[in-house]
Write a protein that holds these residues in place. Structure first.
Motif, PDB file in Angstrom:
ATOM      1  N   THR A 708      -3.487  14.444 132.349  1.00  0.00           N
ATOM      2  CA  THR A 708      -3.280  15.867 132.059  1.00  0.00           C
ATOM      3  C   THR A 708      -4.578  16.476 131.557  1.00  0.00           C
ATOM      4  OG1 THR A 708      -0.961  15.468 131.509  1.00  0.00           O
ATOM      5  CG2 THR A 708      -1.922  17.543 130.767  1.00  0.00           C
ATOM      6  N   PHE A 709      -4.903  17.646 132.092  1.00  0.00           N
ATOM      7  CA  PHE A 709      -6.116  18.351 131.662  1.00  0.00           C
ATOM      8  C   PHE A 709      -5.749  19.805 131.370  1.00  0.00           C
ATOM      9  CE2 PHE A 709     -10.080  20.663 132.146  1.00  0.00           C
ATOM     10  CZ  PHE A 709     -10.984  19.851 131.494  1.00  0.00           C
ATOM     11  N   ASP A 710      -6.168  20.269 130.205  1.00  0.00           N
ATOM     12  CA  ASP A 710      -5.856  21.638 129.788  1.00  0.00           C
ATOM     13  C   ASP A 710      -7.034  22.564 130.068  1.00  0.00           C
ATOM     14  OD1 ASP A 710      -3.342  20.948 128.815  1.00  0.00           O
ATOM     15  OD2 ASP A 710      -4.146  20.349 126.866  1.00  0.00           O
ATOM     16  N   PHE A 711      -6.758  23.667 130.745  1.00  0.00           N
ATOM     17  CA  PHE A 711      -7.740  24.732 130.935  1.00  0.00           C
ATOM     18  C   PHE A 711      -7.484  25.816 129.886  1.00  0.00           C
ATOM     19  CE2 PHE A 711      -7.362  23.134 135.404  1.00  0.00           C
ATOM     20  CZ  PHE A 711      -8.665  22.681 135.523  1.00  0.00           C
ATOM     21  N   HIS A 712      -8.550  26.477 129.448  1.00  0.00           N
ATOM     22  CA  HIS A 712      -8.405  27.464 128.374  1.00  0.00           C
ATOM     23  C   HIS A 712      -8.138  28.868 128.899  1.00  0.00           C
ATOM     24  CE1 HIS A 712     -12.740  26.721 129.235  1.00  0.00           C
ATOM     25  NE2 HIS A 712     -12.725  28.025 129.432  1.00  0.00           N
ATOM     26  N   MET A1181      -0.299  22.399 139.250  1.00  0.00           N
ATOM     27  CA  MET A1181      -0.959  23.526 138.603  1.00  0.00           C
ATOM     28  C   MET A1181       0.105  24.380 137.907  1.00  0.00           C
ATOM     29  SD  MET A1181      -4.301  23.610 139.265  1.00  0.00           S
ATOM     30  CE  MET A1181      -5.528  23.040 140.458  1.00  0.00           C
ATOM     31  N   GLY A1182      -0.096  24.646 136.629  1.00  0.00           N
ATOM     32  CA  GLY A1182       0.887  25.452 135.915  1.00  0.00           C
ATOM     33  C   GLY A1182       0.410  25.822 134.525  1.00  0.00           C
ATOM     34  N   TYR A1183       1.379  26.081 133.636  1.00  0.00           N
ATOM     35  CA  TYR A1183       1.046  26.443 132.255  1.00  0.00           C
ATOM     36  C   TYR A1183       2.220  26.082 131.366  1.00  0.00           C
ATOM     37  CZ  TYR A1183       3.986  30.520 133.259  1.00  0.00           C
ATOM     38  OH  TYR A1183       5.039  31.332 133.612  1.00  0.00           O
ATOM     39  N   ALA A1193      -3.445  21.239 134.354  1.00  0.00           N
ATOM     40  CA  ALA A1193      -3.455  20.520 135.627  1.00  0.00           C
ATOM     41  C   ALA A1193      -3.028  19.086 135.365  1.00  0.00           C
ATOM     42  CB  ALA A1193      -4.840  20.556 136.264  1.00  0.00           C
ATOM     43  N   VAL A1194      -1.995  18.645 136.064  1.00  0.00           N
ATOM     44  CA  VAL A1194      -1.481  17.282 135.903  1.00  0.00           C
ATOM     45  C   VAL A1194      -1.785  16.504 137.176  1.00  0.00           C
ATOM     46  CG1 VAL A1194       0.527  15.845 135.440  1.00  0.00           C
ATOM     47  CG2 VAL A1194       0.348  18.111 134.400  1.00  0.00           C
ATOM     48  N   HIS A1195      -2.582  15.447 137.045  1.00  0.00           N
ATOM     49  CA  HIS A1195      -2.909  14.568 138.171  1.00  0.00           C
ATOM     50  C   HIS A1195      -1.831  13.497 138.279  1.00  0.00           C
ATOM     51  CE1 HIS A1195      -5.376  11.751 140.611  1.00  0.00           C
ATOM     52  NE2 HIS A1195      -4.949  10.827 139.766  1.00  0.00           N
ATOM     53  N   LEU A1196      -1.181  13.413 139.414  1.00  0.00           N
ATOM     54  CA  LEU A1196      -0.145  12.405 139.668  1.00  0.00           C
ATOM     55  C   LEU A1196      -0.650  11.442 140.733  1.00  0.00           C
ATOM     56  CD1 LEU A1196       3.013  14.698 139.914  1.00  0.00           C
ATOM     57  CD2 LEU A1196       2.301  13.338 137.938  1.00  0.00           C
TER      58      LEU A1196
END
Length: 1449
Positions: A708-712, A1181-1183, A1193-1196
């Motif tokens: 999981t990666f968080d964008f600001h 891609m979501g929030y 962004a969640v990498h599966l």
């Protein structure tokens, strides 16, 4: 005074004695002259021996000299007039072989002193070098012989095929057959640089897997075979890592340390594109990847593998179809990934490239570029060549700095400090000697013929130059062009005039500081100046021709002059006379591949000879401390800027990570480049293992992992590079983020910049452009591995128009639409268009006050490639933002990059390019309406064509009424349209609910407004879904499933209840299509069973496996979906509310499993994977609902679910994981476009990985008989009320076409019908054919007439032409391999140049072939024509030769 006087006299006496002694010792050179009747086809030394072979191909005799050319004798052991070819053994300098045209050949094992006969079952094949040798000295007798076996067919003809035989004792005993139907065989151990641990007897053969009765093979039957026991019991087909698709092999070669296979891409739609597969160990093969996916595809006649080093492969690719201009690419250490090194390289029509590495010094090379490439391509201007040199293996190139003075001490005409004042040298494409063009084994010494100025002058206007420091500095040594050679390890240079006949040579013994003249006693026109291959002798051979008046009796006019300079110096050099010379010491690039190179060579002023004959210069290496340049990315890591990031979880050995909470020592991401010798202890240790958590390692089989990666900030834009695992994301805070491993890790690009957009190149898979809010932009040509900064001509336009437009053929051609005077939207704010032909390095203005400028050429629209079409406002003043219809928007076409303008339309609404059509909406001011104009070339509109149809949506309802329109379908040339469907839904943004199924012909889905009469009153559209399986001929409702996903019946069960699905107009991401090209027939959609389409949140998720004929509900509620690994895995996420899990299926929706990826629920807005849908990795891609102003962004990664590879067999056996399926199985019309198509698709219950493997054949086509649906109305005709084609009143039918094509026996008068060009039907009804007329020509006369008129007179000429056609390798489809072709005319084996060049077959017809055959029989013609060919042969692959294939058309 007397003693002083006597002392003076004594000194003068001593000096005089020394001078006399010196005069006695320093004698003149000596020479002898030998006469021959014809110039030689081969003239070569045995390696490290004084023996020399002269092959007179006209008289077919062999002459031998054992004293470096001083005296000659004919090889009496060989009968006169029998020697057709002579081939030296590249790895044993005692052996050579003379091949005749028959079955008896000759061998020497004492360097030509004696020759013994040996017999072969068949004669030699008509190839450049029929023999191939083993590189192990212990196996000197292992030789492969390629011959041609013919079988008589009738009294006139024969069917022939090539066979390969082998011997283990150099033909001392009877040879054995290796393989039949071969076109090339070669030992894996046939190059000293190609080091591997393969079996010592491994043999590769390019051969056909079928036997042809007529001797002509299909290219698809050409494979690469291998064996370790000479095909006795071990015979394998090399699958090159792609399985059974490894067909269409054109050539095999070993270049330096690389084994290279050239293969024609036989996939549908590929027109002559070639694929290169490379191996460095004979075990693993990988396809060579180039960073220029469209404009420089490897076409069969357009690439050359040039001289390569032991740590990189170099390939020159011709980017233009109409010019001999290329781009040089160099590879990484294993030859699989290439980067651009030098553009606009000069080539000639035969595929030779002006590129040469300097001998003995790593990383230094010379090349010529075409400085006026744009003018050459656009106007066929004469080339202006400039020379460039590299000291770092092609990473950077610079000009050759000229000397300040000429050879007579006068200052040159330009300033050497000025970049336009450079030295330029003639190179490989126009050789005037043989062997290496510039350098020799003498370390550091380089000579060339060239000129000083802006660009290279013609050869006859050039002078001769020398560099003693490997090209760093230069001096002019002689006026005029000269042939040159180095001797005695570089201590003596010899030159001879190459512009006219001369009776003298010049030589220097002090590294070119001064020159002495030596008279020959006869005038000779020099043809070749050479010496022993390692340049260690003081003896030279000058080959030339004398005039008729100087000829003596019957001696002949071809002379070999033996030049002996041994007596010019009496003392042999000692250690004090030598100095250490460092390669590249005058540059800042001393270290290459981790070490410095140095040699010992004689000092310039030392008056001595080096000696040490046949002793090669010894290379010394001093290791350098390791730096960044000594490392490359480790396996399973990819380059991103200056980092190597993991491609995914790191594979580790079993048992290392039993506990996921522990750590392990893993790769740092870097490894030292193979062959690099840098000192790690004194430099960087970038390959030091790093401690990593076990949770980051590759999971065990059956497990799923996520990151999981968080964008600001929220996501504004995202896109993958095509055919890549790299994705770009732009956030609303104007930052750009990149992931090169499918979202596993992310990195921000250039945080200092504010980005307003990015563009993926529409036609080049690995290029992208990051646009800032200023003139600055960044570009990549390698899928984001590196980003380069450039300046645009203006800031981007603020009107929301596209900033960049791309050219479909030439990746460097761009159009930039920028804003001018638009700060604070000033009163003169407008858009200006600029174009560039070099990817943004230079820009030129196209036009001002434009709305849209684009290249006229498109992928299928065959317009002028240099034509630009612009929507340009007529009145060019004021603020463009506020322009209305009162200011007409003109459509202007400009050829020659808009320099020659033509007003196409006075007032347009806009234009668009679609497939092969250019469609223009023209505004008719007097009527206030629009006319549709169609063109197929960007100049003529509503013209004829032979292409496909186009669908067009015409809006017929607009506000205040709801939006909808009609779908029109054109005929095949886009000139007439008919209604295909009424009331098709669209939205206010112009998007239409119309989608064609990807990869399948004739299938499309639409949503129609079912209440067109009530909707204008209620304002509410009720939509219904329709599908066509016959390209818009009929539209039908979707058949609903019987039960829902829970096994219940649907509430709506009347006949009016059908499946309705949500379409294009409602998607968050327009790229989320129903279908995927990787899975034929598979569709997913959100919808409901009912009389009309329900709200999205009241819908469920459906799937079809048969192109929409039948459907099944796979889950309740609306879901987003994505296809992975060609359909072997499907992923869904809830699209009605936030969720913490995804659903996935490995059986195409028959069953679903849940995977939880978060403790916090995420509102998923998109599921993203690579565009080809071939990966098992996805990005959500979501929030978080709690943070709508940020993104996540969640990498599966589902890669570890199973490791079993899917199996595909031709016969579809019981072990096969694929099945054949055709949409015709359910369709009323069994055929569409004259064919029935079957596709391979994975069986639903096959739990396996498809991966990157290609299908055996993507689709199998059966041709159908022609029916009425395969025909349309002819030009100026349209269908009447009864459906028949009738002439339009007031028009004239086309005139009859009485031309005959190919073997046509009849031509037919036109009718009201014509066959749809896209249809491939055969036979059946033919309403397009009127009255038949017999074709004139061959069919109209008897065979006896044509036998005497045509066949007999040309039979002899045809046989001659075909013989030379085969022998010279100029057959269509030939590939030039290292060291083996008809040239050079003179050859020796000390070079290091390797080519794998496609030869343009169309340049020489039968007349040219016959002419060359005749000219080779006459010495004057041969001298003028053949001496300008080729390179010196290469030790990396001495036995390579030319292959010939019959093309598949």
């Amino acid at each position: 005074m007397a003693p002083l006087h006597r002392t003076t006299m004594l000194l003068w006496s001593i000096i005089a004695s020394i001078l006399v002694l010196t005069t006695v010792n320093a004698q003149e050179p000596e020479h002898t002259v030998s006469y021959f009747h014809n110039l030689p086809a081969r003239l070569f030394f045995f390696d490290d021996q004084p023996s020399l072979i002269y092959h007179d191909v006209v008289e077919q005799n062999i002459y031998v000299s054992n004293d470096e050319g001083r005296s000659w004798t004919r090889a009496d052991d060989i009968p006169e007039h029998k020697a057709a070819m002579v081939i030296e053994h590249p790895f044993d300098n005692n052996y050579a072989f003379v091949l005749t045209k028959g079955k008896v050949h000759y061998r020497t094992q004492d360097r030509g002193k004696t020759w013994k006969a040996f017999d072969m079952p068949i004669g030699p094949a008509l190839v450049g070098r029929p023999l191939s040798f083993h590189s192990d000295p212990k196996k000197y007798g292992y030789i492969l012989y390629q011959g041609t076996a013919c079988e008589r067919v009738g009294p006139w003809g024969a069917v022939c095929h090539d066979e390969t035989y082998y011997t283990k004792d150099a033909f001392g005993s009877a040879p054995q057959k290796l393989l039949s139907e071969t076109s090339r065989c070669q030992f894996a151990h046939s190059s000293k640089d190609f080091k591997h641990d393969a079996h010592e007897d491994l043999v590769y053969c390019v051969a056909f897997d079928t036997t042809a009765n007529d001797g002509v093979h299909s290219l698809s039957s050409s494979r690469l075979f291998s064996s370790t026991d000479f095909f006795q019991s071990d015979s394998r087909v090399e699958e090159l890592g792609i399985g059974k698709n490894a067909r269409g092999v054109v050539a095999f070669a070993i270049v330096s340390k690389f084994a290279v296979v050239a293969m024609r891409d036989l996939a549908p739609g590929n027109n002559g594109e070639m694929l290169l597969y490379v191996s460095v160990d004979t075990k693993t093969w990988a396809q060579a990847q180039f960073p220029h996916a469209t404009s420089a595809k490897l076409r069969e006649n357009a690439y050359t593998i040039v001289e390569s080093t032991t740590h990189s492969l170099a390939v020159d690719v011709m980017l233009q179809d109409q010019s001999t201009i290329g781009t040089l690419f160099v590879s990484n250490s294993n030859g699989t990934y290439f980067v651009e090194s030098l553009r606009n390289t000069n080539r000639n029509e035969l595929g030779y490239v002006d590129y040469e590495n300097l001998y003995g010094v790593e990383g230094v090379g010379l090349a010529n570029i075409v400085s006026n490439a744009e003018e050459v391509e656009a106007h066929r201007a004469s080339k202006q060549l400039k020379s460039r040199i590299t000291f770092d293996d092609g990473r950077t190139w610079s000009r050759l700095r000229p000397p300040a003075e000429d050879s007579e001490g006068r200052r040159i005409s330009c300033n050497p400090s000025d970049d336009e004042c450079s030295l330029h040298l003639h190179s490989v494409t126009l050789p005037h000697n043989f062997g290496r063009v510039f350098s020799s084994p003498a370390p550091g010494f380089v000579m060339g013929v060239g000129s000083i100025g802006e660009y290279l002058q013609p050869y006859e206007e050039c002078d001769t130059f020398l560099s003693t420091d490997n090209g760093v500095t230069w001096k002019m040594i002689r006026m005029d062009a000269h042939k040159y050679e180095f001797g005695d390890s570089g201590s003596i240079f010899v030159v001879v005039n190459d512009e006219e006949s001369t009776d003298e040579v010049h030589y220097s013994t002090n590294l070119g500081k001064s020159w002495k003249k030596y008279k020959l006693g006869l005038k000779v026109r020099a043809r070749v100046l050479t010496t022993v291959p390692d340049s260690t002798s003081q003896k030279f051979v000058l080959l030339g021709q004398i005039s008729k008046k100087d000829a003596k009796g019957n001696d002949g006019r071809c002379v070999v002059i033996h030049l002996d300079f041994a007596k010019t110096r009496q003392r042999q050099c000692t250690e004090d006379d030598m100095e250490r010379w460092y390669a590249r010491s005058a540059t800042n690039e001393e270290c290459l591949m981790g070490h410095k190179q140095w040699y010992k060579r004689r000092k310039a002023d030392a008056d001595c000879y080096v000696g040490d004959k046949f002793t090669d210069p010894v290379e010394h290496e001093d290791n350098c401390p390791c730096t960044d340049e000594d490392y490359e990315c480790d396996y399973n890591f990819v380059r991103q800027s200056d980092k190597c990031i993991p491609a995914g979880p790191e594979p580790i050995p079993a048992g290392i990570c039993g506990d996921p909470t522990k750590t392990y020592m893993g790769s740092s991401g870097f490894r030292r480049i193979p062959g690099n010798t840098c000192d790690r202890e004194k430099g960087l240790k970038k390959d030091e293992p790093k401690e990593k958590p076990c949770s980051a390692a590759q999971p065990a089989e059956g497990e799923i992992v996520h990151q999981t990666f968080d964008f600001h900030a929220p996501v504004a834009q995202y896109s993958y590079f095509r055919n890549s695992r790299t994705i770009l994301v732009r956030l609303r805070d104007h930052t750009i983020w990149q992931s090169s491993n499918e979202g596993y890790t992310w990195e921000q690009q250039h945080p200092e910049e504010r980005f307003i957009s990015f563009y993926m190149h529409a036609y080049s898979n690995d290029r992208a452009y990051l646009i800032t809010n200023t003139e600055t932009f960044f570009y990549t040509t390698d899928t984001g591995k590196t980003w380069n900064k450039l300046k645009g001509p203006t800031a981007p336009n603020p009107l929301g128009l596209d900033v960049l437009h791309f050219h479909p053929m030439k990746s460097d051609y761009l159009i930039w639409s920028g804003g001018q005077d638009c700060a604070h939207f000033g009163e003169n704010c407008h858009v200006e268009a600029y174009y560039t032909t070099n990817n943004g390095r230079n820009w030129k203005l196209v036009d001002t006050y434009v709305r849209n400028c684009n290249w006229a050429r498109d992928a299928e629209l065959l317009a002028d490639p240099n034509q630009i079409i612009c929507e340009s406002y007529k009145n060019k003043q004021g603020n463009q933002l506020f322009f209305k219809m009162e200011n007409p928007l003109q459509l202007i076409g400009g050829t020659d990059f808009f320099n020659k303008k033509t007003l196409l339309f006075e007032h347009v609404v806009g234009f668009a390019k679609f497939s092969e059509f250019l469609i223009v909406a023209e505004y008719q001011t007097d009527r206030g309406s629009l006319d549709l104009q169609v063109s197929l070339d960007g100049r003529r509109f509503a013209s004829e064509s032979s292409t496909k149809a186009v669908f067009l949506h015409v809006t017929v309802s607009e506000p205040p009424n709801p939006w909808w329109g009609n779908i029109l379908k054109s005929n095949s040339n886009g000139t007439y349209f008919g209604v295909s469907s009424d009331y098709v839904n669209r939205n206010e943004n112009g998007f239409v609910d119309f989608e064609k199924m990807i990869g399948l012909d004739g299938i499309a889905l639409i949503n129609v407004v079912s209440n067109p009469h009530e909707a204008p009153l209620t304002g509410r559209k009720e939509l219904q879904t329709r599908i066509t399986h016959n390209d818009g001929g009929t539209w039908k409702p979707l058949v609903p499933p019987k039960l829902d996903s829970q096994g219940n019946k649907y509430a709506c069960d009347r006949t009016s209840c059908t499946l309705q699905i949500h379409g294009y107009t409602e998607r968050y991401d327009a790229r989320a299509t129903y279908s995927t090209p990787s899975v034929p027939g598979l569709l997913m959609a959100v919808g409901n069973v009912g009389e009309h389409l329900a709200e999205y949140t009241e819908s469920d998720t459906f799937l079809s496996r048969d192109a929409g004929f039948t459907w099944e509900e796979v889950h309740k509620d609306a879901h987003l979906w994505e296809f992975g690994d060609s359909g072997s895995i499907l992923v869904m996420a809830n699209d009605e509310e936030a969720t913490d899990h995804v659903l996935f299926s490995t059986d195409e929706g028959a069953s679903w499993r849940e995977y939880r990826f978060s403790n916090d629920k995420i509102r998923v807005k998109a599921i993203v994977t690579v565009p080809s849908d071939t990966s098992r990795r996805f990005i959500l891609m979501g929030y978080y609902p709690r943070s709508p102003d940020a993104a996540v962004a969640v990498h599966l990664d589902f890669s570890a679910l199973t490791s079993r590879q899917c199996v595909l067999t031709v016969t579809n056996g019981p072990q096969d994981d694929f099945e054949l399926w055709s949409p015709s199985e359910e369709r009323t019309e069994r055929c569409l476009f004259g064919r029935r198509t079957y596709y391979h698709r994975r069986k639903r219950d096959a739990n396996c990985v498809v991966g990157e493997q290609e299908k055996q054949q993507d689709k199998i086509v059966e041709t159908c008989a022609c029916d009425w649906v395969d025909f349309e109305c002819e030009f100026n005709h349209r269908r009447d009320a009864e459906g028949n084609c009738a002439l339009i009143p007031g028009t004239e039918p086309l005139s009859p076409d009485d031309s005959c094509h190919g073997d046509d026996e009849y031509w037919y008068e036109r009718t009201a019908y014509r066959k749809i060009p896209y249809s491939t039907c055969e036979g059946g009804i033919r309403p397009d054919r009127g009255t038949a007329h017999r074709c004139p020509g061959l069919k109209g006369h008897g065979a006896l007439f044509w036998l005497f008129v045509l066949v007999i007179p040309f039979l002899f000429a045809a046989l001659i032409g075909y013989y030379y056609y085969r022998k010279s390798g100029l057959a269509r489809g030939t590939i030039r391999l290292p060291g083996g072709d008809t040239g050079p005319l003179y050859a020796r084996d000390s070079g290091a140049l390797a080519t794998l060049a496609s030869v343009p077959w169309f340049l020489l017809g039968v007349a040219g072939i016959a002419w060359e055959w005749v000219s080779s029989r006459f010495e004057l013609l041969a001298t003028g024509f053949r001496s300008r060919r080729g390179y010196r042969n290469v030790p990396v692959d001495e036995d390579a030769h030319i292959l010939r294939f019959e093309d598949e058309d």
